[in-house]
Design an enzyme around this catalytic site. Structure first.
Site, PDB file in Angstrom:
ATOM      1  NE  ARG A  99     -44.313  13.634  -7.170  1.00 51.75           N
ATOM      2  CZ  ARG A  99     -43.772  13.341  -5.999  1.00 51.75           C
ATOM      3  NH1 ARG A  99     -44.027  14.090  -4.960  1.00 51.75           N
ATOM      4  NH2 ARG A  99     -42.981  12.304  -5.863  1.00 51.75           N
ATOM      5  NE  ARG A 108     -39.558  15.012  -7.719  1.00 50.75           N
ATOM      6  CZ  ARG A 108     -39.671  14.019  -6.857  1.00 50.75           C
ATOM      7  NH1 ARG A 108     -40.179  14.216  -5.673  1.00 50.75           N
ATOM      8  NH2 ARG A 108     -39.246  12.832  -7.170  1.00 50.75           N
ATOM      9  CG  ASP A 111     -40.948  15.839  -3.233  1.00 48.85           C
ATOM     10  OD1 ASP A 111     -41.806  15.011  -2.887  1.00 48.85           O
ATOM     11  OD2 ASP A 111     -39.741  15.706  -2.970  1.00 48.85           O
ATOM     12  CG  ASP A 113     -39.967  14.989   0.820  1.00 49.34           C
ATOM     13  OD1 ASP A 113     -40.420  13.840   0.766  1.00 49.34           O
ATOM     14  OD2 ASP A 113     -39.443  15.577  -0.140  1.00 49.34           O
TER      15      ASP A 113
HETATM   16  N1  A4P Z   1     -41.941   8.743   2.966  1.00 55.21           N
HETATM   17  C1  A4P Z   1     -41.168   8.194   3.935  1.00 55.21           C
HETATM   18  N2  A4P Z   1     -40.699   9.131   4.746  1.00 55.21           N
HETATM   19  C2  A4P Z   1     -41.178  10.334   4.303  1.00 55.21           C
HETATM   20  C3  A4P Z   1     -41.037  11.674   4.755  1.00 55.21           C
HETATM   21  N3  A4P Z   1     -40.286  11.976   5.830  1.00 55.21           N
HETATM   22  N4  A4P Z   1     -41.683  12.666   4.064  1.00 55.21           N
HETATM   23  C4  A4P Z   1     -42.596   7.942   1.930  1.00 55.21           C
HETATM   24  C5  A4P Z   1     -42.422  12.342   2.959  1.00 55.21           C
HETATM   25  N5  A4P Z   1     -42.611  11.067   2.471  1.00 55.21           N
HETATM   26  C6  A4P Z   1     -41.982  10.076   3.156  1.00 55.21           C
HETATM   27  O1  A4P Z   1     -42.123   9.435  -1.736  1.00 55.21           O
HETATM   28  C7  A4P Z   1     -42.185   8.030  -1.621  1.00 55.21           C
HETATM   29  C8  A4P Z   1     -42.759   7.659  -0.291  1.00 55.21           C
HETATM   30  O2  A4P Z   1     -41.887   8.103   0.730  1.00 55.21           O
HETATM   31  C9  A4P Z   1     -44.070   8.323   0.093  1.00 55.21           C
HETATM   32  O3  A4P Z   1     -45.182   7.649  -0.419  1.00 55.21           O
HETATM   33  C10 A4P Z   1     -44.037   8.278   1.627  1.00 55.21           C
HETATM   34  O4  A4P Z   1     -44.858   7.244   2.131  1.00 55.21           O
HETATM   35  P1  A4P Z   1     -42.585  10.091  -3.050  1.00 55.21           P
HETATM   36  O5  A4P Z   1     -42.724  11.546  -2.749  1.00 55.21           O
HETATM   37  O6  A4P Z   1     -43.729   9.350  -3.582  1.00 55.21           O
HETATM   38  O7  A4P Z   1     -41.376   9.759  -4.047  1.00 55.21           O
HETATM   39  P2  A4P Z   1     -40.068  10.551  -4.281  1.00 55.21           P
HETATM   40  O8  A4P Z   1     -40.212  11.938  -3.743  1.00 55.21           O
HETATM   41  O9  A4P Z   1     -39.663  10.388  -5.703  1.00 55.21           O
HETATM   42  O10 A4P Z   1     -39.044   9.741  -3.442  1.00 55.21           O
HETATM   43  P3  A4P Z   1     -38.378  10.158  -2.145  1.00 55.21           P
HETATM   44  O11 A4P Z   1     -37.482   9.036  -1.744  1.00 55.21           O
HETATM   45  O12 A4P Z   1     -39.362  10.711  -1.172  1.00 55.21           O
HETATM   46  O13 A4P Z   1     -37.451  11.332  -2.679  1.00 55.21           O
HETATM   47  P4  A4P Z   1     -37.269  12.725  -1.989  1.00 55.21           P
HETATM   48  O14 A4P Z   1     -36.308  12.583  -0.883  1.00 55.21           O
HETATM   49  O15 A4P Z   1     -38.545  13.383  -1.804  1.00 55.21           O
HETATM   50  O16 A4P Z   1     -36.445  13.431  -3.139  1.00 55.21           O
HETATM   51  N6  A4P Z   1     -33.242  17.751  -5.943  1.00 55.21           N
HETATM   52  C11 A4P Z   1     -33.272  19.010  -5.457  1.00 55.21           C
HETATM   53  N7  A4P Z   1     -32.342  19.910  -5.800  1.00 55.21           N
HETATM   54  N8  A4P Z   1     -34.291  19.385  -4.614  1.00 55.21           N
HETATM   55  C12 A4P Z   1     -35.273  18.518  -4.203  1.00 55.21           C
HETATM   56  O17 A4P Z   1     -36.181  18.908  -3.457  1.00 55.21           O
HETATM   57  N9  A4P Z   1     -36.139  16.253  -4.315  1.00 55.21           N
HETATM   58  C13 A4P Z   1     -36.085  15.011  -4.757  1.00 55.21           C
HETATM   59  C14 A4P Z   1     -37.070  14.024  -4.237  1.00 55.21           C
HETATM   60  C15 A4P Z   1     -35.052  14.566  -5.682  1.00 55.21           C
HETATM   61  N10 A4P Z   1     -34.117  15.583  -6.054  1.00 55.21           N
HETATM   62  C16 A4P Z   1     -34.188  16.836  -5.568  1.00 55.21           C
HETATM   63  C17 A4P Z   1     -35.232  17.179  -4.676  1.00 55.21           C
HETATM   64 MG    MG Z   2     -40.824  12.933  -1.595  1.00 59.81          MG
END
Ligand code: A4P
Ligand code: MG
Length: 151
Positions: A99, A108, A111, A113
């Site tokens: 990643r 990615r 991921d 979360d």
């Molecule tokens: N962070 C804060 N809260 C959390 C949490 N509850 N779990 C921080 C995980 N991480 C958390 O995340 C950025 C920062 O969020 C981490 O360093 C952590 O300290 P990241 O994984 O580096 O970046 P990212 O994933 O691009 O951003 P973000 O805002 O976490 O996005 P999401 O919500 O993970 O969304 N479409 C579909 N259909 N399915 C998916 O799973 N996922 C995403 C990513 C976008 N589109 C998607 C999906």
């Molecule tokens: Mg994330």
């Protein structure tokens, strides 16, 4: 001299275990393979065990246009790790699976979360739980309901 129990107990541990819900997502390469390796690795995190696995859903990408479809799954895990320590473990698995972080919500390989805990909320600069996007992602809401129904 042997350490006392209290000094052995790391700051990373909590007194009791708790159920956490961890979302797995992949939209690049061998998506099934990434999810399966993630499950295997999560099962080997210290002080943690997988309690239940949701079904796997193929979902439309949220974020920049032109991305491949995602595979999404959620696990219920029982853990006594501190939430930030759990996040570190998950990020280390993401890193091992190739990643890289470039585009927010961009494609990615893997991921991970933390979607929710049964009894804990977290608001820190690096971790917010429940995950702020939970209410906006119907596939997460369905998988969470699926897991809460079985455990
Ligand atoms: N962070 C804060 N809260 C959390 C949490 N509850 N779990 C921080 C995980 N991480 C958390 O995340 C950025 C920062 O969020 C981490 O360093 C952590 O300290 P990241 O994984 O580096 O970046 P990212 O994933 O691009 O951003 P973000 O805002 O976490 O996005 P999401 O919500 O993970 O969304 N479409 C579909 N259909 N399915 C998916 O799973 N996922 C995403 C990513 C976008 N589109 C998607 C999906
Ligand atoms: Mg994330």
């Amino acid at each position: 001299m042997p350490k006392s129990r209290s000094s052995v107990a790391a700051a990373n541990d909590r007194d009791r275990s708790e159920i956490a819900y961890v979302a797995l997502g992949s939209n690049l390469g061998d998506r099934d393979g990434y999810l399966s390796r993630a499950r295997e690795r999560i099962g080997r995190i210290p002080k943690t065990r997988i309690v239940a696995e949701s079904s796997i859903a193929e979902t439309l990408p949220i974020g920049p246009a032109g991305q491949p479809m995602y595979l999404n799954q959620m696990l219920a895990i029982e853990t006594s790790l501190d939430p930030h320590r759990l996040l570190q473990e998950l990020q280390s698995i993401e890193r091992d699976e190739g990643r890289t972080r470039s585009v927010r919500w961009g494609p990615r390989t893997l991921d991970l979360d933390i979607v929710a805990f049964d009894h804990t909320q977290v608001h820190s600069p690096t971790l917010v739980v429940p995950h702020p996007e939970l209410r906006n992602r119907d596939f997460w809401l369905r998988q969470l309901e699926e897991l809460r129904g079985v455990k």
